[in-house]
Design a protein around this motif. Structure first.
Motif, PDB file in Angstrom:
ATOM      1  N   LEU A   8       0.809  -1.218   0.000  1.00  0.00           N
ATOM      2  CA  LEU A   8       0.000   0.000   0.000  1.00  0.00           C
ATOM      3  C   LEU A   8       0.844   1.272   0.000  1.00  0.00           C
ATOM      4  N   PHE A   9       2.140   1.152   0.192  1.00  0.00           N
ATOM      5  CA  PHE A   9       3.002   2.329   0.297  1.00  0.00           C
ATOM      6  C   PHE A   9       3.442   2.832  -1.066  1.00  0.00           C
ATOM      7  N   ASN A  10       3.544   4.133  -1.178  1.00  0.00           N
ATOM      8  CA  ASN A  10       4.114   4.847  -2.320  1.00  0.00           C
ATOM      9  C   ASN A  10       3.278   4.698  -3.585  1.00  0.00           C
ATOM     10  N   PHE A  11       1.984   4.862  -3.465  1.00  0.00           N
ATOM     11  CA  PHE A  11       1.107   4.894  -4.624  1.00  0.00           C
ATOM     12  C   PHE A  11       0.530   6.286  -4.771  1.00  0.00           C
ATOM     13  N   GLU A  12       0.227   6.629  -5.993  1.00  0.00           N
ATOM     14  CA  GLU A  12      -0.436   7.887  -6.282  1.00  0.00           C
ATOM     15  C   GLU A  12      -1.739   7.579  -6.983  1.00  0.00           C
ATOM     16  N   ARG A  70       4.245   4.733  -7.298  1.00  0.00           N
ATOM     17  CA  ARG A  70       3.822   3.633  -8.163  1.00  0.00           C
ATOM     18  C   ARG A  70       2.463   3.941  -8.773  1.00  0.00           C
ATOM     19  N   SER A  71       2.233   3.302  -9.898  1.00  0.00           N
ATOM     20  CA  SER A  71       0.943   3.416 -10.576  1.00  0.00           C
ATOM     21  C   SER A  71       0.149   2.138 -10.331  1.00  0.00           C
ATOM     22  N   ARG A  72      -1.074   2.267  -9.895  1.00  0.00           N
ATOM     23  CA  ARG A  72      -1.919   1.090  -9.662  1.00  0.00           C
ATOM     24  C   ARG A  72      -2.144   0.314 -10.961  1.00  0.00           C
ATOM     25  N   GLU A  73      -2.294   1.017 -12.063  1.00  0.00           N
ATOM     26  CA  GLU A  73      -2.534   0.362 -13.342  1.00  0.00           C
ATOM     27  C   GLU A  73      -1.322  -0.469 -13.765  1.00  0.00           C
ATOM     28  N   ARG A  78       1.338  -5.854 -14.165  1.00  0.00           N
ATOM     29  CA  ARG A  78       2.423  -6.754 -13.759  1.00  0.00           C
ATOM     30  C   ARG A  78       1.874  -7.999 -13.066  1.00  0.00           C
ATOM     31  N   ALA A  79       0.866  -7.813 -12.216  1.00  0.00           N
ATOM     32  CA  ALA A  79       0.244  -8.950 -11.528  1.00  0.00           C
ATOM     33  C   ALA A  79      -0.433  -9.882 -12.532  1.00  0.00           C
TER      34      ALA A  79
END
Length: 91
Positions: A8-12, A70-73, A78-79
């Motif tokens: 959860l850390f370092n997302f925008e 990081r980008s959630r998309e 990647r997942a």
């Protein structure tokens, strides 16, 4: 580590309260071995989820980094790629 608990850390934009709650619930479920606690354990279980969420929120609010957010998309893609490689499926 429980696979359903995501970083959860370092997302925008930053992690939401709901994301922190969900990760906390998964963590307590993993530790306790309960998907849903009995009535006798419900209060302790719910209190643990609350306390873990509070600690997680404090942690996320105090961590610092020089890395780009990081980008959630991008992380989701990647997942998907890892899943396809692991299970041999293309979704």
């Amino acid at each position: 580590m429980c696979r359903s608990i995501k970083t959860l850390f370092n997302f925008e934009p930053p992690a939401t309260h709901e994301e922190i709650q969900a990760a906390s619930l998964q963590f307590v479920r993993k530790l306790s071995g309960f998907q849903k606690p009995s009535k006798a354990n419900e209060e302790a279980f719910d209190r643990a989820v609350l306390e873990v969420a509070e600690a997680a929120e404090r942690l996320l609010n105090t961590l610092v980094t020089q890395a780009e957010p990081r980008s959630r998309e991008v992380e989701l893609e990647r997942a998907r790629i890892r899943s396809a490689q692991r299970f041999g499926t293309n979704r």
